[in-house]
Structures are given as C-alpha cells and as structure tokens.
Design a protein around this motif. Sequence first.
Motif, PDB file in Angstrom:
ATOM      1  N   UNK A 121       4.954 -19.194 -10.790  1.00 45.06           N
ATOM      2  CA  UNK A 121       4.975 -18.284  -9.647  1.00 45.06           C
ATOM      3  C   UNK A 121       4.487 -16.907 -10.079  1.00 45.06           C
ATOM      4  N   UNK A 122       3.434 -16.424  -9.428  1.00 43.88           N
ATOM      5  CA  UNK A 122       2.881 -15.104  -9.729  1.00 43.88           C
ATOM      6  C   UNK A 122       3.232 -14.159  -8.587  1.00 43.88           C
ATOM      7  N   UNK A 123       4.113 -13.182  -8.897  1.00 44.23           N
ATOM      8  CA  UNK A 123       4.579 -12.252  -7.875  1.00 44.23           C
ATOM      9  C   UNK A 123       4.331 -10.809  -8.320  1.00 44.23           C
ATOM     10  N   UNK A 124       5.320  -9.957  -8.093  1.00 42.02           N
ATOM     11  CA  UNK A 124       5.097  -8.518  -8.246  1.00 42.02           C
ATOM     12  C   UNK A 124       4.823  -8.108  -9.691  1.00 42.02           C
ATOM     13  N   UNK A 125       5.472  -8.756 -10.675  1.00 41.12           N
ATOM     14  CA  UNK A 125       5.236  -8.380 -12.068  1.00 41.12           C
ATOM     15  C   UNK A 125       3.808  -8.722 -12.479  1.00 41.12           C
ATOM     16  N   UNK A 126       3.309  -9.847 -11.989  1.00 42.77           N
ATOM     17  CA  UNK A 126       1.908 -10.206 -12.221  1.00 42.77           C
ATOM     18  C   UNK A 126       0.981  -9.155 -11.619  1.00 42.77           C
ATOM     19  N   UNK A 127       1.263  -8.722 -10.401  1.00 45.57           N
ATOM     20  CA  UNK A 127       0.421  -7.724  -9.736  1.00 45.57           C
ATOM     21  C   UNK A 127       0.459  -6.390 -10.473  1.00 45.57           C
ATOM     22  N   UNK A 128       1.649  -6.003 -10.941  1.00 41.27           N
ATOM     23  CA  UNK A 128       1.774  -4.759 -11.704  1.00 41.27           C
ATOM     24  C   UNK A 128       1.013  -4.870 -13.021  1.00 41.27           C
ATOM     25  N   UNK A 129       1.153  -6.002 -13.691  1.00 42.73           N
ATOM     26  CA  UNK A 129       0.478  -6.185 -14.974  1.00 42.73           C
ATOM     27  C   UNK A 129      -1.035  -6.109 -14.840  1.00 42.73           C
ATOM     28  N   UNK A 130      -1.582  -6.820 -13.868  1.00 45.52           N
ATOM     29  CA  UNK A 130      -3.030  -6.800 -13.669  1.00 45.52           C
ATOM     30  C   UNK A 130      -3.491  -5.409 -13.253  1.00 45.52           C
ATOM     31  N   UNK A 153      -8.959   1.179  -1.736  1.00 42.12           N
ATOM     32  CA  UNK A 153      -8.280  -0.117  -1.707  1.00 42.12           C
ATOM     33  C   UNK A 153      -7.197  -0.166  -0.637  1.00 42.12           C
ATOM     34  N   UNK A 154      -6.388   0.886  -0.549  1.00 40.59           N
ATOM     35  CA  UNK A 154      -5.293   0.899   0.420  1.00 40.59           C
ATOM     36  C   UNK A 154      -5.825   0.980   1.846  1.00 40.59           C
ATOM     37  N   UNK A 155      -6.790   1.867   2.079  1.00 40.32           N
ATOM     38  CA  UNK A 155      -7.312   2.070   3.427  1.00 40.32           C
ATOM     39  C   UNK A 155      -8.298   0.993   3.847  1.00 40.32           C
ATOM     40  N   UNK A 156      -8.980   0.383   2.882  1.00 37.69           N
ATOM     41  CA  UNK A 156     -10.094  -0.480   3.235  1.00 37.69           C
ATOM     42  C   UNK A 156      -9.937  -1.963   3.045  1.00 37.69           C
ATOM     43  N   UNK A 157      -8.891  -2.419   2.338  1.00 39.39           N
ATOM     44  CA  UNK A 157      -8.857  -3.852   2.013  1.00 39.39           C
ATOM     45  C   UNK A 157      -8.658  -4.740   3.236  1.00 39.39           C
ATOM     46  N   UNK A 202      -4.908  -5.090  -3.419  1.00 41.73           N
ATOM     47  CA  UNK A 202      -4.122  -4.233  -2.527  1.00 41.73           C
ATOM     48  C   UNK A 202      -2.952  -3.553  -3.239  1.00 41.73           C
ATOM     49  N   UNK A 203      -2.327  -4.265  -4.183  1.00 39.56           N
ATOM     50  CA  UNK A 203      -1.234  -3.673  -4.958  1.00 39.56           C
ATOM     51  C   UNK A 203      -1.772  -2.692  -5.991  1.00 39.56           C
ATOM     52  N   UNK A 204      -2.959  -2.977  -6.519  1.00 36.70           N
ATOM     53  CA  UNK A 204      -3.603  -2.035  -7.436  1.00 36.70           C
ATOM     54  C   UNK A 204      -3.825  -0.695  -6.748  1.00 36.70           C
ATOM     55  N   UNK A 205      -4.246  -0.737  -5.488  1.00 38.05           N
ATOM     56  CA  UNK A 205      -4.439   0.499  -4.738  1.00 38.05           C
ATOM     57  C   UNK A 205      -3.167   1.319  -4.657  1.00 38.05           C
ATOM     58  N   UNK A 206      -2.042   0.659  -4.417  1.00 38.60           N
ATOM     59  CA  UNK A 206      -0.754   1.364  -4.345  1.00 38.60           C
ATOM     60  C   UNK A 206      -0.398   1.968  -5.697  1.00 38.60           C
ATOM     61  N   UNK A 207      -0.616   1.211  -6.785  1.00 39.17           N
ATOM     62  CA  UNK A 207      -0.331   1.748  -8.116  1.00 39.17           C
ATOM     63  C   UNK A 207      -1.218   2.949  -8.424  1.00 39.17           C
ATOM     64  N   UNK A 208      -2.492   2.866  -8.071  1.00 42.82           N
ATOM     65  CA  UNK A 208      -3.408   3.971  -8.328  1.00 42.82           C
ATOM     66  C   UNK A 208      -2.977   5.229  -7.578  1.00 42.82           C
TER      67      UNK A 208
END
Length: 395
Positions: A121-130, A153-157, A202-208
């Motif tokens: 199962x790839x969830x939030x930790x996977x998204x944070x790691x990538x 990413x956040x506005x456009x995905x 989409x999660x990368x955009x939030x981290x950025x």
Amino acid sequence: MNPNQTTLSRRILSIDILRGLVMIIMALDHTRDFFHIEAMTSDPLNPDTTTAFLFFTRWITHFCAPSFVFLSGLSAYLSAQNKTPAKASSFLLKRGLWLIIVEVVIITFGLTFNPQYNFVILQVIWAIGFSMILLALFSRISYKLVLVIGLLLVLGHNIFDLFPTPKDENVGLILKIFFTAFGTVVPLGSNHLIGVFYAILPWTGIMFLGYAAGKWFNVDYSAVKRHRNLLNFGALALVLFVALRLLRFYGDPVPLKEYHDVFKNLLSFLNVSKYPPSLEYTCITIGVALLILSVTENVQNKVSRVLSVYGSVPFFYYVLHFYLLHFILVLLFFLEENTTQQIVQIPFYFRPPTFGYNLWIVYLIWIFVVAALYYPCKWFKKYKATHKNWWLSYV
C-alpha cells in the motif's frame, strides 16, 4: 536567552502544535478503518447514506494529510538553513528514499500484517518521500523555482480531469500514478499487487508550497508580517474554496451534487476530493492550517504542550499507532471467536468485512490509542533532544 532563539522556539512550537493536532485526528480515521462496522461496506461521505456523526468523523480527517505534507515541506526549509545547499539537497534525497522504503516495508506490514506482502500500500509516506526527492532537486536550483512549481501543481493539476484517459495503457498508468491515482492497483506477478492511493505530483505541489512558506519562519523574519501572511493567505484559500465550489467549473473532479435537502446539500458542498487532492480540497484544508498557525504561535498552555509532544515526533508516532491499532484488532478478532480461516483478508489481515463495532466504540479505541502513545512519544522527544545520533534525523 537570545530573543531570536525565543522567537524561533515559539514558531517551532506552533508548527508542533498543528502537527500534533493533525497526528491525533489522523489516528481517528485509521481507527475507523480497522474497527467501524461499516468501514469496508459503505462510504461515510455519501450524503445519501451517511449520518452527521459518521460524515464528520471521516471529513475532519481530511485536514490531516495535506497539513502533514505542507509541514514536511516547511520543516525541510527550516532544516536546510543549518546546512549548505549541497548537504540540504543530499539529506532530502536520502530521506525521501528512506521514506519510500519505510512505506513499502514497515507501514505496509503495520497496515496489513501480511508477512508475504501480497498487497503493498502506497499512501502519504510514499507521497512525501517521492516529493522530497523532487524537492532535493529543485530546491538546489532556486527557492523561487520551488514556489512557482508548487503553485503550478496545486492550481493546475485538475486540468487533467478535463481530458479523457489515454488509450495507451502504459501512458494511462503513468498519468494515474503521478496525477490522478486513487485505488490504482498494479499487479506484480500473479500473487502480488501494489495499491497506489496517493498520486505523487498533487502532493508534491503542497510540499513545495510548504517549503516556500518556510521563509516566513526565518529567525529574522518579522513576526507581525508572518502573522499577517498566514492570516491573509489562509483566508484567501478559504474564499477561493467557496468561490470555486459555487462556480462549479474547475477545481474538483466530482461535480457538486444538489439535493432537495438543506443538510445533504451542506454535506455535498463540503465533500471535496482527496484522491488526488483537488484544488478545492487543498484550499479548504491548507487554508485552515494556515489560520491555525497564525493563532498558535504564542500559545503556551497544557493543551499546546500535549499536542507538541505528538507533533515533535510525528514519524515515530505514525509508525507506532498502526502497529498498536492492528495488535488491538488481532486481540478483538480472537475475542470475537473468529476462526483462523478468516485471518487472511485483503487488504487487512484479521479484518473480515462483517467485523466491527458502532462508532462510539471506535472513538473509545481511538482515545485509548492516542493516550497510550503519549508517554512513548514524550520519551522519544526527550531522547532526540539529548542525543545526536545520525539516524535520529531520519525518524
């Protein structure tokens, strides 16, 4: 004490307060997954079938993952201030790889208790790691580049919601993994599957964006200006959420459904898409997170101190709470006199579809788990503060 150090400690405390609140609420959703009688058979956010209590139980946890990812980016910025650009980038790269391994090996087992790893199962930790791997690359180039990419990413995905799925299966799979994944199951042979539940970008955009907001938390940044930025951008995000929700032309892949019922219309209005995090979902969740950061900077009381304990060791807490929940599940599974033939279930071992309890029992288990982890978290927080082992920066 140096005034700058005092200011910095308060700012970090506000981050830990929000992160601690997020970690506590997050455990409620995972407790519901394991123990609620309807967790495997119904959608708690469906206005047609849910109740106010059940809807709130699921909906409030929507604020956890985006806040967690945003704060991960913010913390990455603060951590980089004590390193050279090369060392900061190298650390993010290694920690990102480490988190992906943790998701596959440690978190997946805590969730499934399946020693054969038939379902990864790839969830939030996977998204944070990538996302950290990508942040390692782009932050090395420019802070402004991170900010611009985060906004794009956040506005456009959600633009990808407007186009049909590509006919080529491989292209479609890549698009799902990076932009639109929810429940994307990738077979690996005949007996093993990978479930991609968090689309990466989409999660990368939030981290950025979290990384970009970290600049407001520099020691030499004006406290008044920081408070104003958090308040203004938090309010702007909420206004944008309401505007997009009412206009209905962009920002969420699922159209707003209307009912001949005021209460159901309210639930429908609030029910935005988490998988992947739509623009509307990001606006309401990050908007609230920014407002909380704006009002908790100088809060110091018993509640804030308790929350900061959980928030200061989020990874430690996150891993432990899955294992504690699943051990409780195993205990109740056998107390309910289930047979060994019912152990093997997908995705969670010891969790038959008909197993479970009423919602008030779920809340009791959740409170017990959170309380049980307080002193271990407090111990580990003290351990991290008094030890300088290299591996502690990865936990």
